[in-house]
Every structure is written in C-alpha cells, then in structure tokens.
Enzyme design. Structure first.
Site, short mmCIF file in Angstrom:
data_model
loop_
_atom_site.label_atom_id
_atom_site.label_comp_id
_atom_site.label_asym_id
_atom_site.label_seq_id
_atom_site.Cartn_x
_atom_site.Cartn_y
_atom_site.Cartn_z
N SER A 116 0.81 -1.22 0.00
CA SER A 116 0.00 0.00 0.00
C SER A 116 0.84 1.27 0.00
O SER A 116 2.00 1.26 0.43
CB SER A 116 -0.90 0.02 1.23
OG SER A 116 -1.63 -1.16 1.33
N1 SAH Z 1 -0.49 -5.29 3.83
C1 SAH Z 1 0.31 -5.62 2.69
C2 SAH Z 1 -0.31 -5.26 1.37
C3 SAH Z 1 -1.57 -5.98 1.14
S1 SAH Z 1 -2.00 -6.28 -0.53
C4 SAH Z 1 1.69 -4.98 2.78
O1 SAH Z 1 1.96 -4.20 3.69
O2 SAH Z 1 2.51 -5.29 1.92
C5 SAH Z 1 -3.34 -7.36 -0.18
C6 SAH Z 1 -2.92 -8.73 0.20
O3 SAH Z 1 -4.08 -9.44 0.64
C7 SAH Z 1 -2.35 -9.53 -0.95
O4 SAH Z 1 -1.11 -10.02 -0.60
C8 SAH Z 1 -3.36 -10.65 -1.13
O5 SAH Z 1 -2.80 -11.86 -1.58
C9 SAH Z 1 -3.93 -10.77 0.26
N2 SAH Z 1 -5.23 -11.44 0.33
C10 SAH Z 1 -6.26 -11.40 -0.57
N3 SAH Z 1 -7.29 -12.15 -0.14
C11 SAH Z 1 -6.93 -12.67 1.06
C12 SAH Z 1 -7.56 -13.54 1.98
N4 SAH Z 1 -8.78 -14.04 1.76
N5 SAH Z 1 -6.89 -13.87 3.10
C13 SAH Z 1 -5.65 -13.39 3.34
N6 SAH Z 1 -4.99 -12.58 2.49
C14 SAH Z 1 -5.61 -12.20 1.36
#
Ligand code: SAH
Length: 271
Positions: A116
């Site tokens: 993000s």
């Molecule tokens: N917080 C992260 C960025 C998040 S991007 C950072 O600091 O880098 C969103 C993330 O959510 C992605 O890696 C994606 O794979 C994950 N995601 C999507 N659906 C999900 C689910 N059902 N459970 C856990 N993670 C999930």
C-alpha cells in the site's frame, strides 16, 4: 644454448612481473596497516561503501516521505510517525523497485498484488489507535510492511496471507527486519485466526464487499476493525467499525482502492 639462456631469462622476468601486483597489495594508502589488496576484497569494500551511502539516501528519502506525504496530510500520532520513520520500506520491495520505495504510491509485489501507499499505511494505523500490548490481526500480509509498522506499536501482531509465495517471502522480510515476533500464517483470512482470538484490533488490507462474519466474531468488545469496504472492482470506502456488544458503530472515513480479497469471499460473489 643461447636460445635456452634467453628463454630462462624471459621466464624469470615474467615471474617477477606476475609477483609484483600481489606484493603491492599489502601496502595501504596511509602505509600503517597492511591489508590484502586482492580484487575480491576491493570489490567487497566498494560494495559496502555503496550500500552505506545508499542507506543514507534511503534514510533521507524516508524522512522526506514522512514530512511531505504523511505529516503534511494530517497524520500526527507520534508513535505512528516514528514507526513510519523506523521501518525500511525499501527492504520490503524487490531490489529493482528500491529506488521507488519512498514514492507516494503503492508498489507491485509478486502475484499482481501491491504494497500500500505509505500514507494509507500510516492513516489506517493511526485510525486504529493501537495501545501497547493490544492484540492485532492483519488480513493480507502481502510484503509484511504493514505488519512491521504494527509491530512498532505492539508486540502482539498476527497476520494472515492467502498466497503461499507471498506469505513465505513476507516471513523472510519480517525476520530480516527484526520482526520475528510477528506471527504469520498462510490461510484464507476470511475466517480470521481463531486460535489467537479475540483481537483488540483487526486491519484488513484487501478490499471486500462485506465484513467477514468471523472477523466480527473474533473482535473483542470495544475492539476496532478497519476494512476497505465496497465494490472490489472500482473503489472502496475505508470503514472503521467499533464493536459495542451486539452493536457495531460504523464510520466511513476515506475512499480508497485496494486489491480484492480472494478465497471464500470470491466464491460467494460468484454464486
Ligand atoms: N499489507 C500488505 C499489502 C496488502 S495487498 C503490505 O503491507 O505489503 C493485499 C494482500 O491481501 C495480498 O497479498 C493478497 O494476496 C492478500 N489477500 C487477498 N485475499 C486474502 C484472503 N482471503 N486472506 C488473506 N490474504 C488475502
């Protein structure tokens, strides 16, 4: 005979010439300390100098980012600001993206996902008002960056990532950044993390069209949950929920764009 003599003189001169550079390697510029001057050691030293200089540039860029992209937009909690100053975002992105690590943008990580925008990380963290010792669950570990920022505020951080490749990489990133205390697992975060529930705080960093019921269940009374809620194809509204017994206090705070939550929630959408 003449020829053989000439040849052996040539070999002798060649040997002296070959030995000269190796001998010179033990003399240093200031002459008071002998260090081996092999190609390897000089390469090693020059790469260390570059790394040190780059670190200074990254430190400067991070300070600039915090002043201009975070404080200037209204984030003022000192603990959050210090966390943003401390955590090295460049160590959570691929090497070829390091020079962009302190830009005012989300950045790609593997598997089409993103880390993000720093302002959003700071904004969400501040909105949650995390106290030391509070138990925090993150859904969407991604690179591990947000988890590392949370770990600056409390020792009890749990993070779930659905993609195994990202989960494994985030684990390495967290360990390399003194965040071994952050607990991670690869799973569908739609179901939260029952084993460690209840949580004081839940932060969802992927977009959802509804709040997963398990997350509400695993939130303590008085607990806060933040989630990008809305149409996962367009934009969402960052929504802060405060749980008061059976009642939920709902605050819509900011329009945002996050990558969609996948797994169970996606299956439900297809029905
Ligand atoms: N917080 C992260 C960025 C998040 S991007 C950072 O600091 O880098 C969103 C993330 O959510 C992605 O890696 C994606 O794979 C994950 N995601 C999507 N659906 C999900 C689910 N059902 N459970 C856990 N993670 C999930």
């Amino acid at each position: 005979m003449m020829n053989k003599d000439f040849n052996s003189k040539l070999i002798f001169v060649a040997l002296i010439l070959m030995l000269l550079p190796a001998c010179a390697g033990w003399v240093t510029d200031n002459g008071d300390e002998a260090v081996p001057n092999t190609q390897e050691s000089s390469e090693l030293r020059s790469s260390q100098v570059i790394t040190y200089e780059k670190e200074k540039v990254f430190d400067e860029q991070r300070r600039f980012m915090v002043e201009n992209d975070i404080k200037a937009r209204g984030v003022s909690d000192t603990k959050v600001i210090n966390a943003m100053l401390d955590v090295k975002r460049h160590l959570f992105v691929d090497i070829n993206l390091r020079s962009a690590a302190y830009s005012d943008n989300p950045l790609p990580i593997d598997e089409g996902q993103t880390i993000s925008q720093p302002y959003i990380v700071a904004f969400m963290t501040e909105a949650l008002n995390i106290l030391p010792d509070e138990k925090v669950l993150e859904i969407g570990t991604g690179s591990g960056y947000q988890a590392a920022v949370l770990a600056e505020l409390t020792d009890k951080v749990y993070s779930v990532e659905i993609k195994s490749n990202l989960s494994a990489k985030a684990r390495l990133n967290l360990d390399a950044n003194s965040c071994s205390g952050v607990q991670t697992k690869c799973d569908d975060g739609y179901y939260g993390w029952e084993e460690y529930a209840p949580f004081d705080v839940i932060i969802v960093t992927c977009a959802a069209n509804h709040i997963p019921p398990s997350l509400i269940k695993q939130l303590k009374d008085g607990g806060r949950l933040i989630i990008p809620l809305g149409n996962t194809l367009y934009y969402q509204t960052l929504t802060l929920i405060v749980k008061h017994g059976e009642e939920l206090e709902v605050n819509h705070i900011l329009d945002v764009v996050f990558v969609p939550m996948t797994g169970e929630i996606e299956m439900q959408q297809q029905k």
